[in-house]
Design a protein around this motif. Sequence first.
Motif, mmCIF file in Angstrom:
data_model
loop_
_atom_site.group_PDB
_atom_site.id
_atom_site.type_symbol
_atom_site.label_atom_id
_atom_site.label_comp_id
_atom_site.label_asym_id
_atom_site.label_seq_id
_atom_site.Cartn_x
_atom_site.Cartn_y
_atom_site.Cartn_z
ATOM 1 N N LYS A 158 -14.789 48.875 34.622
ATOM 2 C CA LYS A 158 -14.304 49.504 35.844
ATOM 3 C C LYS A 158 -13.256 48.658 36.535
ATOM 4 N N THR A 159 -13.224 47.378 36.211
ATOM 5 C CA THR A 159 -12.280 46.458 36.826
ATOM 6 C C THR A 159 -11.153 46.185 35.848
ATOM 7 N N SER A 160 -9.919 46.272 36.307
ATOM 8 C CA SER A 160 -8.774 46.065 35.421
ATOM 9 C C SER A 160 -8.714 44.615 34.963
ATOM 10 N N GLY A 161 -8.187 44.432 33.780
ATOM 11 C CA GLY A 161 -8.045 43.090 33.231
ATOM 12 C C GLY A 161 -7.797 43.155 31.735
ATOM 13 N N THR A 162 -7.273 42.073 31.181
ATOM 14 C CA THR A 162 -6.955 42.038 29.739
ATOM 15 C C THR A 162 -8.020 41.330 28.917
ATOM 16 N N GLY A 163 -8.892 40.563 29.563
ATOM 17 C CA GLY A 163 -9.877 39.793 28.802
ATOM 18 C C GLY A 163 -9.306 38.529 28.201
ATOM 19 N N LEU A 164 -8.099 38.112 28.666
ATOM 20 C CA LEU A 164 -7.452 36.914 28.126
ATOM 21 C C LEU A 164 -7.461 35.746 29.099
ATOM 22 N N GLY A 165 -7.813 36.011 30.356
ATOM 23 C CA GLY A 165 -7.698 34.969 31.375
ATOM 24 C C GLY A 165 -8.534 33.738 31.072
ATOM 25 N N LEU A 166 -9.811 33.928 30.755
ATOM 26 C CA LEU A 166 -10.664 32.778 30.508
ATOM 27 C C LEU A 166 -10.288 32.061 29.211
ATOM 28 N N SER A 167 -9.723 32.774 28.224
ATOM 29 C CA SER A 167 -9.239 32.107 27.014
ATOM 30 C C SER A 167 -8.098 31.158 27.352
ATOM 31 N N ILE A 168 -7.185 31.628 28.224
ATOM 32 C CA ILE A 168 -6.080 30.762 28.668
ATOM 33 C C ILE A 168 -6.629 29.599 29.485
ATOM 34 N N ALA A 169 -7.606 29.871 30.337
ATOM 35 C CA ALA A 169 -8.201 28.797 31.149
ATOM 36 C C ALA A 169 -8.838 27.729 30.265
ATOM 37 N N LYS A 170 -9.530 28.168 29.217
ATOM 38 C CA LYS A 170 -10.156 27.200 28.310
ATOM 39 C C LYS A 170 -9.095 26.337 27.637
ATOM 40 N N TRP A 171 -7.984 26.934 27.238
ATOM 41 C CA TRP A 171 -6.900 26.158 26.617
ATOM 42 C C TRP A 171 -6.329 25.131 27.600
ATOM 43 N N ILE A 172 -6.118 25.532 28.844
ATOM 44 C CA ILE A 172 -5.569 24.607 29.844
ATOM 45 C C ILE A 172 -6.549 23.457 30.085
ATOM 46 N N ILE A 173 -7.837 23.773 30.171
ATOM 47 C CA ILE A 173 -8.839 22.720 30.386
ATOM 48 C C ILE A 173 -8.829 21.743 29.213
ATOM 49 N N ASP A 174 -8.784 22.259 27.996
ATOM 50 C CA ASP A 174 -8.764 21.387 26.816
ATOM 51 C C ASP A 174 -7.531 20.508 26.801
ATOM 52 N N GLU A 175 -6.395 21.051 27.188
ATOM 53 C CA GLU A 175 -5.160 20.272 27.209
ATOM 54 C C GLU A 175 -5.237 19.137 28.233
ATOM 55 N N HIS A 176 -6.033 19.319 29.266
ATOM 56 C CA HIS A 176 -6.181 18.285 30.296
ATOM 57 C C HIS A 176 -7.407 17.405 30.055
ATOM 58 N N GLN A 177 -8.007 17.492 28.834
ATOM 59 C CA GLN A 177 -9.157 16.668 28.477
ATOM 60 C C GLN A 177 -10.326 16.878 29.426
ATOM 61 N N GLY A 178 -10.465 18.122 29.917
ATOM 62 C CA GLY A 178 -11.533 18.421 30.853
ATOM 63 C C GLY A 178 -12.643 19.217 30.210
ATOM 64 N N SER A 179 -13.516 19.758 31.058
ATOM 65 C CA SER A 179 -14.644 20.568 30.595
ATOM 66 C C SER A 179 -14.969 21.592 31.659
ATOM 67 N N ILE A 180 -15.770 22.582 31.271
ATOM 68 C CA ILE A 180 -16.139 23.656 32.195
ATOM 69 C C ILE A 180 -17.655 23.778 32.215
ATOM 70 N N GLU A 181 -18.210 23.894 33.397
ATOM 71 C CA GLU A 181 -19.645 24.074 33.578
ATOM 72 C C GLU A 181 -19.882 25.448 34.188
ATOM 73 N N VAL A 182 -20.803 26.221 33.610
ATOM 74 C CA VAL A 182 -21.050 27.598 34.033
ATOM 75 C C VAL A 182 -22.512 27.741 34.441
ATOM 76 N N LYS A 183 -22.731 28.285 35.652
ATOM 77 C CA LYS A 183 -24.063 28.649 36.117
ATOM 78 C C LYS A 183 -23.991 30.085 36.601
#
Length: 508
Positions: A449-474
Amino acid sequence: MSIRLRLTLWYTGILSVTILLFGFGLYGLLYFNNYNYYKEDLTNQANDVYARIQPRMVITLGGGVSWDFGLQGRDLLKSSTTFYQLDNFLNGRTDKSSNLQQLQLTLPELTDKQKQALIQDQSLIRKTKIENLDFIVYSLPITVLKNGQQQLAGVFQAAVYTESFEKLFALLRIILISASIVTILLAASIGWFLARKALRPIDQVIAAADQIEKGADLGNRINYDGPDDEIGRLTNTINGMLGRLQTTYSDLEEAYRRQRRFVSDASHELRTPLTTIRGNVDLLEKMWRQTAAIGELQDRQQLEMSLEAMHDIAGESERMTRLVNDLLALARADAGFQMEKSEMELKPIVDQVIRRAQLLPHNVDWQAGDLSALEGVVVIGNRDYLQQLLFIFVENAFKYTEHGYVKLDALRMNDQIGVRIEDTGIGMDKEEIPLIFERFYRADPSRGKTSGTGLGLSIAKWIIDEHQGSIEVKTRKDEGSTFVIWLPMLEDSTTFVHRHSLEESNQV
């Protein structure tokens, strides 16, 4: 267990069994032959003496009849290695040969069981010890006719001394056992050496294959200059397999490279017409508004419909532009694009995101929490991509939160700085968390119901990896989600500013 050890154990085991069979066989054969020689010589001499023993009847003083027998004079005087003894059970007399008398030895008496066996078999030969000396004793019965029946009247025994024979074979046993142990140990050592030499080419093949695996270079080959045996054929097979893998890998790399180039080129090509469409639509909308304002168009309903259509065109073109930009970002990630990074303070970037996030469409309360943890934090990164990273999570929070709030704050942990985006939206199941960073994945059907491409978090993961970071999800279903973006801190801003001041002074 290694092949080398198994080969050595097999070789040693077979050799050990062979040596044991040969050693015990040789020992048994020699012992049996020598024992038979002693026994045969003893029986021949004993039978010769036994033939000269003649029982004779004598009349006792009481008028009775008895039997008397004894050794002949020459048999008594014999001084060979054979000892004789004649026991008369009727009168208790015992005759011994001179050599047995000199040794002051007496041959052992027979037991009742031995006497029965002697009467039944007419001879008895046995090994025995006399005063801890080894002897072979050959016994023959002396029988007389009494009351119409044969009765055992005495026993003739001949013995031969076998101590030297037993000592010789005891020494032979020690020699055979010692020689077997030494031979087995020596054979095991030689077998270990030979197995190592025989399997050395396999070790070379393993080492070469390991280098190829670690180097990730399928162009390398295993060098083998040995004979064309099983190892040589194995090496050729592995080299052929590596050749086929290299060809297949090269074809896949080429296909993947063409795919990346296609996506990149398509993204570039699509951006230009989309920009043109949006520009023309904006121009037409402006012109029509000006025309409607001065009243030159009569049909205002038609004008409103045209404006609505242009709004739809503009919206769709904007959505396509976002999609193309996302595809371009992922194409760059797949192509190994290295973004330019430099030292920068993180707080100004977050402050700018907070200000711009207020302009995003949202129906919930937008809160900026405690950002004191960002004070003095310097990271190595790319400003534009870090802003894009934060906007992706903020926009997602706005999209999937209908009631409550979306909050952004910061926290520190050791040498990591975390930016936390918390919402009270629809949340997710825990099973969906590993999948949300996959391309085009939508965690829940209701999200359609919400517009979107489903690519945003994939791009976010790539940016985090490029910055040697990590993501925590709760997250929890229907209660909300919390994302914490962890980035490594470089240094405090005071040190950062002081160092840059020194660099500027040096340049002046």
